[in-house]
Scaffold this active site. Sequence first.
Site, PDB file in Angstrom:
ATOM      1  N   PRO A   1      -3.127 -12.372   9.639  1.00 14.66           N
ATOM      2  CA  PRO A   1      -3.528 -12.265  11.042  1.00 14.66           C
ATOM      3  C   PRO A   1      -3.882 -10.818  11.390  1.00 14.66           C
ATOM      4  O   PRO A   1      -3.288  -9.883  10.861  1.00 14.66           O
ATOM      5  CB  PRO A   1      -2.288 -12.742  11.801  1.00 14.66           C
ATOM      6  CG  PRO A   1      -1.148 -12.572  10.841  1.00 14.66           C
ATOM      7  CD  PRO A   1      -1.736 -12.802   9.481  1.00 14.66           C
TER       8      PRO A   1
ATOM      9  N   ASN B   1       0.849  -1.187   0.000  1.00 11.15           N
ATOM     10  CA  ASN B   1       0.000   0.000   0.000  1.00 11.15           C
ATOM     11  C   ASN B   1       0.886   1.239   0.000  1.00 11.15           C
ATOM     12  O   ASN B   1       2.113   1.141  -0.026  1.00 11.15           O
ATOM     13  CB  ASN B   1      -0.963  -0.016   1.193  1.00 11.15           C
ATOM     14  CG  ASN B   1      -0.232  -0.161   2.511  1.00 11.15           C
ATOM     15  OD1 ASN B   1       0.557   0.701   2.899  1.00 11.15           O
ATOM     16  ND2 ASN B   1      -0.497  -1.258   3.222  1.00 11.15           N
TER      17      ASN B   1
ATOM     18  N   PHE C   1      -5.222   2.774  14.674  1.00 13.53           N
ATOM     19  CA  PHE C   1      -5.465   3.781  13.645  1.00 13.53           C
ATOM     20  C   PHE C   1      -6.530   3.272  12.687  1.00 13.53           C
ATOM     21  O   PHE C   1      -6.636   2.071  12.435  1.00 13.53           O
ATOM     22  CB  PHE C   1      -4.183   4.075  12.855  1.00 13.53           C
ATOM     23  CG  PHE C   1      -3.268   5.064  13.508  1.00 13.53           C
ATOM     24  CD1 PHE C   1      -3.102   6.335  12.979  1.00 13.53           C
ATOM     25  CD2 PHE C   1      -2.578   4.729  14.667  1.00 13.53           C
ATOM     26  CE1 PHE C   1      -2.267   7.249  13.589  1.00 13.53           C
ATOM     27  CE2 PHE C   1      -1.737   5.646  15.279  1.00 13.53           C
ATOM     28  CZ  PHE C   1      -1.584   6.911  14.734  1.00 13.53           C
TER      29      PHE C   1
ATOM     30  N   ILE D   1      -3.723  -6.331  15.896  1.00 17.38           N
ATOM     31  CA  ILE D   1      -4.249  -5.532  16.997  1.00 17.38           C
ATOM     32  C   ILE D   1      -5.396  -6.245  17.702  1.00 17.38           C
ATOM     33  O   ILE D   1      -5.569  -6.118  18.921  1.00 17.38           O
ATOM     34  CB  ILE D   1      -4.664  -4.130  16.514  1.00 17.38           C
ATOM     35  CG1 ILE D   1      -4.783  -3.175  17.721  1.00 17.38           C
ATOM     36  CG2 ILE D   1      -5.938  -4.157  15.696  1.00 17.38           C
ATOM     37  CD1 ILE D   1      -4.804  -1.714  17.344  1.00 17.38           C
TER      38      ILE D   1
END
Length: 423
Positions: free
Chosen positions: A303, A208, A321, A306
């Site tokens: 996975p 990204n 975030f 967080i």
Amino acid sequence: MLKDKKIVLGITGGIAAYKAAELTRQLIKNGAEVKVIMTRHATEFITPLTMQTLSCGPVFLDMFACIKDFEIAHIALADYADLLVIVPATANVIGKIASGIADDLLTTTVMAAKAPVLICPAMNVNMFENSIVQEKIKDLGSHGFHILSPAAGELACGTEGKGRLPEVPDIMEEIEYLLTEKDLMGEHILVTAGPTREPFDPVRFITNYSSGKMGYAIATVARRRGATVTLVSGPTHLSVPSGVEFLSVSTAREMRDAVLANLPEATVVIKAAAVADYRPAVREPQKIKKKDDDLTVKLERNPDIIQEIGKKKQNRILVGFAMESEHLVENAIAKMVGKNMDFIVANDLTKQGAGFQGDTNIISILDRDGEFQELPLMDKIEAAAIILDKVRKIRNSQLNNPEKERDPFSASWKTAGDKDHLQ
């Protein structure tokens, strides 16, 4: 961050004296007030007029001059300083200060100073490695002076080795560190930053646009404020922040492993990385060759780091975030509730100045108690400071009310987080 800070800059007689000019310019640009002391030998390398112009004030040369009325220069300058910086510091001035010799304006000001003193050695490699110089540097450290070790590389005399004055950004960062309140001392902050890369053959990968700048800014400011910092970063082009433990990873699974390995020591986790949600199900061992027909790549879930931390959060502060292109607040609430965060930092990538790659951000902060804070466009370092202010506020609340059990989430957040269309 240096606004209204008062810095006395001492320049001694070394070839690196020219870098003091750029340092002065950067200090002034960042809001500091600068007063310059030059030794007699320093004036052989750079003129007082240059430093006077850049510092927007007089340059001090004479030990017996009065600054105004009957103020004695070395006493007045010592009292003025929030920080005294010597750039460059020659072997001569290091030896004099370490031996308690005060025979010119700079050394007498150092002897009279109560403020921190930062010494930036710069000299020939053989001079720097001389056992006497090394002994004097250790002596200065033992007496509370701050020493910024010189860099290695090509020296002005044509030799290679350690002795180069550190680059101006490195000196600026050390000045920021010394002048920042250590209100996060005792915290061990684990920060993730940057993108991940998910390869499907040896030369291609899914990624990204994340630059890592927000996470690196958080790590930088946290270190300035006294925290122990571990930075786990995907691939970026950024310099590693000074004073942090740095772990370089590439894929989401590598990031997960690094985060979980360092989780036991962490008191705060700030997940600023843009982790890929999916990876190619198969990584081909050889480069995929172009063919006439279409190529289909099957993706599988990565996975959710967080979420995994949220299940074992205990007394840690967990910050996430949410970068969204629509329904910013609703999606951020759902993410915070679903993953057991203490608060979430949300930004809308469609707003100018808030997307990937830039040096600015536009953030909103939502916490589990129902507080919503919407902030204007600002530098990412400023945004990092506000995020860490929130961490400190939560920690102070925990320390002041150790018996208080927090409601898992405010009623309004739980309602929003349970909406089917937000999952």
